[in-house]
Enzyme design. Sequence first.
Site, mmCIF file in Angstrom:
data_model
loop_
_atom_site.group_PDB
_atom_site.id
_atom_site.type_symbol
_atom_site.label_atom_id
_atom_site.label_comp_id
_atom_site.label_asym_id
_atom_site.label_seq_id
_atom_site.Cartn_x
_atom_site.Cartn_y
_atom_site.Cartn_z
ATOM 1 N N SER A 22 0.747 -0.655 0.601
ATOM 2 C CA SER A 22 0.086 0.182 -0.385
ATOM 3 C C SER A 22 0.681 1.306 -0.188
ATOM 4 O O SER A 22 0.217 2.081 -0.005
ATOM 5 C CB SER A 22 -1.012 0.100 1.060
ATOM 6 O OG SER A 22 -0.078 -0.043 2.661
ATOM 7 N N HIS A 155 -39.473 22.317 -12.748
ATOM 8 C CA HIS A 155 -39.704 21.281 -13.552
ATOM 9 C C HIS A 155 -38.354 22.297 -14.732
ATOM 10 O O HIS A 155 -39.078 21.614 -16.254
ATOM 11 C CB HIS A 155 -41.188 20.888 -14.510
ATOM 12 C CG HIS A 155 -41.496 21.199 -12.946
ATOM 13 N ND1 HIS A 155 -41.538 18.728 -12.674
ATOM 14 C CD2 HIS A 155 -42.771 21.053 -12.830
ATOM 15 C CE1 HIS A 155 -43.058 18.702 -11.944
ATOM 16 N NE2 HIS A 155 -43.170 20.082 -11.762
ATOM 17 N N SER A 276 -12.508 25.940 -27.017
ATOM 18 C CA SER A 276 -11.992 24.554 -27.566
ATOM 19 C C SER A 276 -10.616 24.319 -28.804
ATOM 20 O O SER A 276 -10.293 25.452 -28.656
ATOM 21 C CB SER A 276 -13.611 24.658 -28.794
ATOM 22 O OG SER A 276 -13.246 23.505 -29.535
ATOM 23 N N LYS A 282 -15.934 29.556 -28.715
ATOM 24 C CA LYS A 282 -16.069 28.441 -27.109
ATOM 25 C C LYS A 282 -15.539 28.774 -26.171
ATOM 26 O O LYS A 282 -14.226 29.196 -25.899
ATOM 27 C CB LYS A 282 -16.016 26.943 -27.184
ATOM 28 C CG LYS A 282 -16.371 26.619 -28.372
ATOM 29 C CD LYS A 282 -18.039 26.216 -27.851
ATOM 30 C CE LYS A 282 -18.051 25.868 -27.351
ATOM 31 N NZ LYS A 282 -18.345 24.170 -27.390
ATOM 32 N N GLU A 289 -18.561 21.580 -14.811
ATOM 33 C CA GLU A 289 -19.191 20.186 -15.091
ATOM 34 C C GLU A 289 -17.901 19.018 -14.950
ATOM 35 O O GLU A 289 -18.303 18.360 -14.557
ATOM 36 C CB GLU A 289 -18.406 20.952 -16.751
ATOM 37 C CG GLU A 289 -19.301 21.275 -17.704
ATOM 38 C CD GLU A 289 -19.076 21.870 -18.881
ATOM 39 O OE1 GLU A 289 -19.908 21.804 -19.946
ATOM 40 O OE2 GLU A 289 -17.395 21.094 -19.091
ATOM 41 N N TYR A 316 -9.288 -7.221 13.160
ATOM 42 C CA TYR A 316 -8.244 -6.542 11.186
ATOM 43 C C TYR A 316 -8.508 -7.618 10.728
ATOM 44 O O TYR A 316 -8.384 -8.758 10.319
ATOM 45 C CB TYR A 316 -7.228 -6.090 12.386
ATOM 46 C CG TYR A 316 -6.440 -5.722 10.472
ATOM 47 C CD1 TYR A 316 -6.886 -3.961 9.916
ATOM 48 C CD2 TYR A 316 -5.370 -5.740 9.248
ATOM 49 C CE1 TYR A 316 -6.665 -2.962 9.455
ATOM 50 C CE2 TYR A 316 -4.971 -5.316 8.158
ATOM 51 C CZ TYR A 316 -6.026 -4.288 7.445
ATOM 52 O OH TYR A 316 -5.487 -3.817 7.006
#
Length: 464
Positions: A22, A155, A276, A282, A289, A316
């Site tokens: 790990s 809505h 873009s 753009k 987002e 554990y």
Amino acid sequence: MKLWGGRFTEDTNQLVETYTASIGFDQRLAEVDIRGSIAHARMLGTAGIIPRDDADRLIMGLSALLEEIRQGRVEFRVEDEDIHMNVERLLHERLGPVAGKLHTGRSRNDQVALDMHLYVKEGIQTIVSGIQTLQHTLLEASERHFGVIIPGYTHLQRAQPVLLSHHLLAYFWMLERDLARFQDALRRTDMMPLGAGALAGTSFPVEREAVAAELGFSQLYENSLDAVSDRDYIVECLSACSILMMHLSRLSEEFILWSSEEFGFIELADAYCTGSSMMPQKKNPDVPELVRGKTGRVYGHLMGMLTVLKGLPLAYNKDLQEDKEGIFDAFDTVIPALTLFSGMIESLRVRTDRIEAALARDFSNATDVADYLVRKGVPFREAHAIVGRLVLSAVQQGKNLTTLPFEEYQRESPYFDPDIYDVIRIDKIVSARAVRGGTGHEAVLQQIRYAKERLAQSAASCQG
């Protein structure tokens, strides 16, 4: 030779070594691991479990090692599996055999539990601070844009006008609940497991209270089996992270819609958008987002942790190694999102011209026309039908309720008087919602005062 290799007669399969290690992700626990080890070493010396001189050497060696790690001068090894064994090996290289005394009276099981409690505590405190900063930003924006009226939606259809301040403050109160959830989760994270050993406690007279005090814990686990197997606090934290991200995702969606050409209510600053590769015109709202998209991965970490835990016997199990990457990634997702939203809100431009143009051509005042008739004794259902016919007539004529001729009103009901046009002005409609919690100007000013008081109280509580 593994530190635990005395019982084994052959080397670990290389794939097993890589698969079970790990250190690739838990090395971020190095600082809390060493802090816990310093507190443990001090307690071992104070309690007379090991000589004080040895404890002092361990503390000095650990402190020096921590500084090396902070400076990036330490290389961790996969063969040592995890951060705990890496630290112990590195300490042995620097101090020799005395480093082996550090693990007296503890196990990796209670050690990793301690590390995770410390790490999650710090993460929650950082998130709490980020939430408070975002709340402050929303409050400032509510005051800065006070008086701006926007269409309200149900809505995603025009419903009734509301103050932009009222809309922003809705997210303040969502964040207030998020804040309470994290503060509540912090109480159950603030528990000290060290001293539980592997599962049954330890035969050494460790002073758990002393270690807890040094590390800033307010509570001890009262059951050693529970101490090494409990990951409820991680589940709670992931749940709080998921709800917080859901709230940010909803705000993201609104910013994305509002900044589109179809709405045009706001413009996000260039610093929070991208362009873009093909279309020069753009300006893409990539930050909201991505926050909206990354919400799903935080949900996934919550579901993953619950699934890991659902069938585990005490105490554990190696499965619990899976408790780390999810919470690490959740923190890495949530904390920057809070900071980014503060910046976006501070810098966004409200396009009042576009908002006013949108309000001028809708029917969001229809409910107030019905309420006007109700105040004159018309039953609401009858009033609803009357206004519905007025709206239909206006739509067919390409008008709205403010431009519909008065004759049309009178044709539907004798209760209409010319003052109807004053009643359905957008500013009058908003001001009429004076009930506590409503969008009326005075109600929102009162809401801002309440919000400021609440934020001041939570800030004082955190400082205390």
